[in-house]
Each structure stands twice: as C-alpha cells, then as structure tokens.
Design an enzyme around this catalytic site. Structure first.
Site, PDB file in Angstrom:
ATOM      1  N   CYS A  72       0.832  -1.211   0.000  1.00 61.42           N
ATOM      2  CA  CYS A  72       0.000   0.000   0.000  1.00 61.42           C
ATOM      3  C   CYS A  72       0.866   1.261   0.000  1.00 61.42           C
ATOM      4  CB  CYS A  72      -0.923  -0.011   1.224  1.00 61.42           C
ATOM      5  SG  CYS A  72      -2.067   1.384   1.203  1.00 61.42           S
ATOM      6  N   CYS A  76       0.024   5.029   6.936  1.00 60.05           N
ATOM      7  CA  CYS A  76      -0.634   4.830   8.243  1.00 60.05           C
ATOM      8  C   CYS A  76       0.350   4.148   9.205  1.00 60.05           C
ATOM      9  CB  CYS A  76      -1.901   3.994   8.056  1.00 60.05           C
ATOM     10  SG  CYS A  76      -2.939   4.589   6.694  1.00 60.05           S
ATOM     11  N   CYS A  79       0.160   0.387  10.304  1.00 53.14           N
ATOM     12  CA  CYS A  79      -0.271  -0.650   9.361  1.00 53.14           C
ATOM     13  C   CYS A  79       0.853  -1.498   8.776  1.00 53.14           C
ATOM     14  CB  CYS A  79      -1.078  -0.021   8.226  1.00 53.14           C
ATOM     15  SG  CYS A  79      -1.805  -1.305   7.171  1.00 53.14           S
ATOM     16  N   CYS A 116     -16.503  -9.493   5.175  1.00 53.13           N
ATOM     17  CA  CYS A 116     -15.894  -8.198   4.876  1.00 53.13           C
ATOM     18  C   CYS A 116     -14.609  -8.378   4.080  1.00 53.13           C
ATOM     19  CB  CYS A 116     -15.611  -7.449   6.184  1.00 53.13           C
ATOM     20  SG  CYS A 116     -14.822  -5.861   5.893  1.00 53.13           S
ATOM     21  N   CYS A 207     -19.745   1.514   8.306  1.00 56.36           N
ATOM     22  CA  CYS A 207     -18.965   0.866   9.368  1.00 56.36           C
ATOM     23  C   CYS A 207     -17.762   1.769   9.587  1.00 56.36           C
ATOM     24  CB  CYS A 207     -18.541  -0.528   8.919  1.00 56.36           C
ATOM     25  SG  CYS A 207     -17.392  -1.310  10.072  1.00 56.36           S
ATOM     26  N   ARG A 279     -18.101  -3.009  17.662  1.00 59.96           N
ATOM     27  CA  ARG A 279     -17.331  -4.238  17.417  1.00 59.96           C
ATOM     28  C   ARG A 279     -16.002  -4.252  18.154  1.00 59.96           C
ATOM     29  NH1 ARG A 279     -16.886  -4.440  11.957  1.00 59.96           N
ATOM     30  NH2 ARG A 279     -19.024  -5.198  11.952  1.00 59.96           N
TER      31      ARG A 279
HETATM   32  N1  SAM Z   1      -6.731   0.327   2.952  1.00 57.35           N
HETATM   33  C1  SAM Z   1      -8.044   0.598   3.387  1.00 57.35           C
HETATM   34  C2  SAM Z   1      -8.130   1.778   4.344  1.00 57.35           C
HETATM   35  O1  SAM Z   1      -7.153   2.092   4.975  1.00 57.35           O
HETATM   36  O2  SAM Z   1      -9.213   2.365   4.428  1.00 57.35           O
HETATM   37  C3  SAM Z   1      -8.748  -0.594   4.010  1.00 57.35           C
HETATM   38  C4  SAM Z   1      -7.988  -1.546   4.925  1.00 57.35           C
HETATM   39  S1  SAM Z   1      -7.324  -0.858   6.431  1.00 57.35           S
HETATM   40  C5  SAM Z   1      -6.202  -2.135   6.891  1.00 57.35           C
HETATM   41  C6  SAM Z   1      -8.691  -0.920   7.560  1.00 57.35           C
HETATM   42  C7  SAM Z   1      -8.464  -0.477   8.968  1.00 57.35           C
HETATM   43  O3  SAM Z   1      -7.774  -1.467   9.702  1.00 57.35           O
HETATM   44  C8  SAM Z   1      -7.661   0.766   9.221  1.00 57.35           C
HETATM   45  O4  SAM Z   1      -8.382   1.935   8.995  1.00 57.35           O
HETATM   46  C9  SAM Z   1      -7.330   0.624  10.699  1.00 57.35           C
HETATM   47  O5  SAM Z   1      -8.322   1.236  11.496  1.00 57.35           O
HETATM   48  C10 SAM Z   1      -7.320  -0.892  10.906  1.00 57.35           C
HETATM   49  N2  SAM Z   1      -5.953  -1.378  11.212  1.00 57.35           N
HETATM   50  C11 SAM Z   1      -4.940  -1.530  10.327  1.00 57.35           C
HETATM   51  N3  SAM Z   1      -3.829  -1.959  10.942  1.00 57.35           N
HETATM   52  C12 SAM Z   1      -4.135  -2.092  12.261  1.00 57.35           C
HETATM   53  C13 SAM Z   1      -3.387  -2.467  13.409  1.00 57.35           C
HETATM   54  N4  SAM Z   1      -2.101  -2.788  13.327  1.00 57.35           N
HETATM   55  N5  SAM Z   1      -4.011  -2.490  14.605  1.00 57.35           N
HETATM   56  C14 SAM Z   1      -5.330  -2.156  14.689  1.00 57.35           C
HETATM   57  N6  SAM Z   1      -6.078  -1.769  13.631  1.00 57.35           N
HETATM   58  C15 SAM Z   1      -5.488  -1.726  12.433  1.00 57.35           C
HETATM   59  C1  DTB Z   2     -11.416  -2.606  11.218  1.00 61.43           C
HETATM   60  O1  DTB Z   2     -11.800  -1.608  11.867  1.00 61.43           O
HETATM   61  N1  DTB Z   2     -10.535  -3.502  11.662  1.00 61.43           N
HETATM   62  C2  DTB Z   2     -10.264  -4.496  10.671  1.00 61.43           C
HETATM   63  C3  DTB Z   2     -11.270  -4.136   9.543  1.00 61.43           C
HETATM   64  N2  DTB Z   2     -11.842  -2.917  10.008  1.00 61.43           N
HETATM   65  C4  DTB Z   2     -10.835  -4.063   8.159  1.00 61.43           C
HETATM   66  C5  DTB Z   2      -8.849  -4.615  10.268  1.00 61.43           C
HETATM   67  C6  DTB Z   2      -7.899  -4.855  11.420  1.00 61.43           C
HETATM   68  C7  DTB Z   2      -6.534  -5.033  10.852  1.00 61.43           C
HETATM   69  C8  DTB Z   2      -5.518  -5.447  11.868  1.00 61.43           C
HETATM   70  C9  DTB Z   2      -4.179  -5.601  11.281  1.00 61.43           C
HETATM   71  C10 DTB Z   2      -4.055  -6.650  10.237  1.00 61.43           C
HETATM   72  O2  DTB Z   2      -4.530  -7.800  10.424  1.00 61.43           O
HETATM   73  O3  DTB Z   2      -3.426  -6.391   9.183  1.00 61.43           O
HETATM   74 FE1  SF4 Z   3      -2.908   1.233   3.309  1.00 57.80          FE
HETATM   75 FE2  SF4 Z   3      -2.884   0.105   5.681  1.00 57.80          FE
HETATM   76 FE3  SF4 Z   3      -3.376   2.715   5.491  1.00 57.80          FE
HETATM   77 FE4  SF4 Z   3      -5.213   0.938   4.597  1.00 57.80          FE
HETATM   78  S1  SF4 Z   3      -4.541   1.209   6.704  1.00 57.80           S
HETATM   79  S2  SF4 Z   3      -4.480   2.775   3.560  1.00 57.80           S
HETATM   80  S3  SF4 Z   3      -3.850  -0.713   3.881  1.00 57.80           S
HETATM   81  S4  SF4 Z   3      -1.436   1.674   4.932  1.00 57.80           S
END
Ligand code: SAM
Ligand code: DTB
Ligand code: SF4
Length: 334
Positions: A72, A76, A79, A116, A207, A279
């Site tokens: 990506c 963030c 992430c 999802c 959501c 959730r």
């Molecule tokens: N890329 C898209 C976005 O950012 O909208 C969709 C997937 S993104 C992984 C969805 C959500 O997962 C993020 O907005 C964040 O709130 C959550 N998330 C990602 N990494 C995480 C982590 N290490 N711990 C907790 N929540 C996480």
């Molecule tokens: C949300 O709020 N939490 C989920 C889902 N929406 C997409 C994702 C959590 C991701 C946790 C880190 C990972 O597994 O990569």
């Molecule tokens: Fe990309 Fe992760 Fe940010 Fe979603 S949360 S936009 S997958 S870096």
C-alpha cells in the site's frame, strides 16, 4: 440510593430539535466525563443503554478476508501493509473470484453472518472495482451480508458498489482530528469524512470506528467517539480496534493501553451510539476471556470471527465458540 456521578452523567448530552427529529449532540467534555465515572457506574450505564436497544446475549459475527494484501502506498503508522515499512508483509495480487467465494462459503458454514473484504489500497482504481463488484455479488447471493474496505472512494464508486450488492462500507476515522497527523500524512481527516459522506449518499450502511492504544490521550479517545457519535446518522457498525503492534511499523513499541481504559472506551461508544453495533475488533488475540467478557458487558456486541484479521492473528473459531458457550452468547442472525 441516589448516585450523583451517574445522574450527572445522564445529563451530559444536549438534545435539540431539528424538524421532527431529536438529535443528541455529544461534546468532547461530555464524553470525558463518561470516561471519568466510577468504573461500576459507567458499566451499569452502558449495560442499561445496551439492554434498551439489543438482546445482551447476542453478538454479531463478521469474517474478514484480505482480497488484496500489502504494497500500500499510504503511510498509516500502525499498518503492516504499508509498502514503506519493512514488516514482512509481501505485495500480493488480488485474489481470484473463486478463492474469495470459497472463503465466504467457509465463513458462512462456521457461523458468520457478514463477510468483509479488505484491500490494501489508497482507494480502488476503476479497473480494480470490476472484479470486486463480482465478488460482492457472489457473496451476497450466498445469503451473507457484504462489507468492503477498499480505501477512499471517488465520485460514483460508492453507488457502483451499492448496485453490486454491498451492504456496508468500512472506512475508519482512526483517531481524533488533533492526533490524526501524528499517525497518517498521506490522506487527511477530511478525505475520510468525504468518503463516508459518499457511502451515506449511496444509501449503504456505514462501518466506521478507530484504533486506540496508539499513544493518544484520553481526551483524544473521547474526541474520536465524539466525531462518530455526532455524525448526522451515527455509523451502524463501530469497530473499536486495539492497536496490534507489528514490528517495522512506526507505532511498534508504543506503551500498551491499560485494559480498563479500553473497556471504558467501549462503554463510551455504547452510551453515545446506543443503536449501533460496537465491534470488539483488532486486539482480541491478546485479550483474556475475562477481558473480552468485560468488553461485552460494557456494550460490545460484534466481533471479527476467524483465525485471521487481514494480515495478523485473531482467536481461532473453536476458542470463540467456547467463549460464547461459557458466556451464553448466541451469534446474531443464526
Ligand atoms: N486500505 C483501506 C483503508 O485504509 O481504508 C482498508 C484496509 S485498512 C487495513 C482498515 C483499517 O484497519 C484501518 O483503517 C485501521 O483502522 C485498521 N488497522 C490496520 N492496521 C491495524 C493495526 N495494526 N491495529 C489495529 N487496527 C489496524
Ligand atoms: C477494522 O476496523 N478492523 C479491521 C477491519 N476494520 C478491516 C482490520 C484490522 C486489521 C488489523 C491488522 C491486520 O490484520 O493487518
Ligand atoms: Fe494502506 Fe494500511 Fe493505510 Fe489501509 S490502513 S491505507 S492498507 S497503509
């Protein structure tokens, strides 16, 4: 016995009339005051609100699948899928339709009611949207509720997703506006609000939640809840994620959040968004059964179900079945 703390808390939200609808607006100070309540009073209030709107022994169950993992371009700080951090997550191609359908069928057999699909994109390109729309249509045809989280949406894309059969779009605000810039620089808070607006306008369920344990203050946790609760229509689903710390991400090494503070955040979400599903999202793998039970008592009534979230672990389904049995919880809609 008259409980002063609880009675004061009951008066926090300001109601006002718009047309024939009473709208409750929560100030950040109102929500901080909830966080400051004695723990038992806060939990009692959250349970009371919860029981007015939901069966307290039912939990909504969603299964996640990463249909496009890694690589990506965004930054963030939490992430593991951001290409710029070295986390061991590889940039993979989008999954084939038949593999997504097979995963959805397996999730349904195990008791999920919603599926999802997540993609590690800044947002979907038009050529990406076509195969995702096929996935949505097939999952929906199976009798599952559909949800997708694909990043920012451009004009018209929410409508296309809705027409394909999408019931929910997940897009998180992640944190309070004041802390947001410490975590993400490649998209703004307003960008997120704009996408949420498009989802609403297209008539889909929203959501939207965030992450706690990223080093934010209590005021900032309250600030996130205020943003969500004060939306014209609050999100139908509110994921509260506890930061899953992944080696290689900037937020790895952050001081872990106190358990009671996490439970207080769940309770504040429940009280301020009484009709929403709250959730218990990322972070359950690190929680004891007792901790999760306290979160359910505080008003959480939805979980991600299945051994993986997107790239990190989640409790296995047998462990969740045992936990549900111990607590007398039934999966919703089953
Ligand atoms: N890329 C898209 C976005 O950012 O909208 C969709 C997937 S993104 C992984 C969805 C959500 O997962 C993020 O907005 C964040 O709130 C959550 N998330 C990602 N990494 C995480 C982590 N290490 N711990 C907790 N929540 C996480
Ligand atoms: C949300 O709020 N939490 C989920 C889902 N929406 C997409 C994702 C959590 C991701 C946790 C880190 C990972 O597994 O990569
Ligand atoms: Fe990309 Fe992760 Fe940010 Fe979603 S949360 S936009 S997958 S870096």
């Amino acid at each position: 016995m008259n409980n002063v703390a609880e009675n004061n808390a009951a008066d926090f939200a300001v109601s006002h009339q718009t047309g024939n609808k009473t709208v409750q607006k929560w100030t950040v100070a109102d929500i901080i005051a909830l966080f400051e309540m004695p723990f038992s009073d806060l939990i009692h209030r959250a349970q009371t609100v919860h029981r007015l709107h939901f069966d307290p022994n039912e939990v909504q169950v969603s299964t996640l699948l990463s249909i496009k993992t890694g690589g990506c371009p965004e930054d963030c700080g939490y992430c593991p899928q951001a290409a710029r951090y070295h986390t061991g997550v590889e940039n993979e191609d989008m999954m084939a339709l038949e593999d997504v359908v097979a995963a959805a069928r397996a999730a349904k057999e195990k008791g999920a009611s919603r599926f999802c699909m997540g993609a590690a994109w800044r947002g979907p390109k038009q050529r990406d949207l076509e195969p995702v729309m096929k996935m949505i249509a097939e999952v929906k045809a199976m009798g599952l509720q559909t949800c997708a989280t694909l990043g920012m949406l451009k004009e018209g894309q929410a409508e296309q997703l809705r027409q394909a059969g999408l019931d929910y779009y997940n897009h998180n605000l992640d944190t309070a506006p004041e802390f947001y810039g410490e975590v993400i620089s490649t998209r703004t808070y307003q960008d997120r609000l704009d996408t949420l607006e498009q989802v609403r306008e297209a008539g889909m369920n929203v959501c939207c939640g965030g992450i706690v344990g990223m080093g934010e203050s209590r005021n900032q946790r309250a600030g996130l809840i205020a943003q969500l609760a004060n939306m014209a229509t609050p999100p139908e689903s509110v994921p509260i994620n506890l930061l899953t710390q992944v080696e290689g991400t900037p937020l790895c090494g952050t001081e872990p959040l106190d358990d009671f503070e996490f439970i207080r955040t769940v309770a504040a979400a429940r009280i301020t968004m009484p009709a929403s599903h709250v959730r218990l999202s990322a972070g359950r793998s690190q929680m004891s059964d007792t901790m999760q039970a306290l979160c359910f008592i505080a008003g959480a009534n939805s979980v991600f179900y299945g051994e993986k979230l997107l790239t990190t672990g989640n409790p296995d389904t047998d462990a969740d079945q045992q936990l549900f049995d111990k607590l007398g919880i039934r999966p919703e809609g089953i």
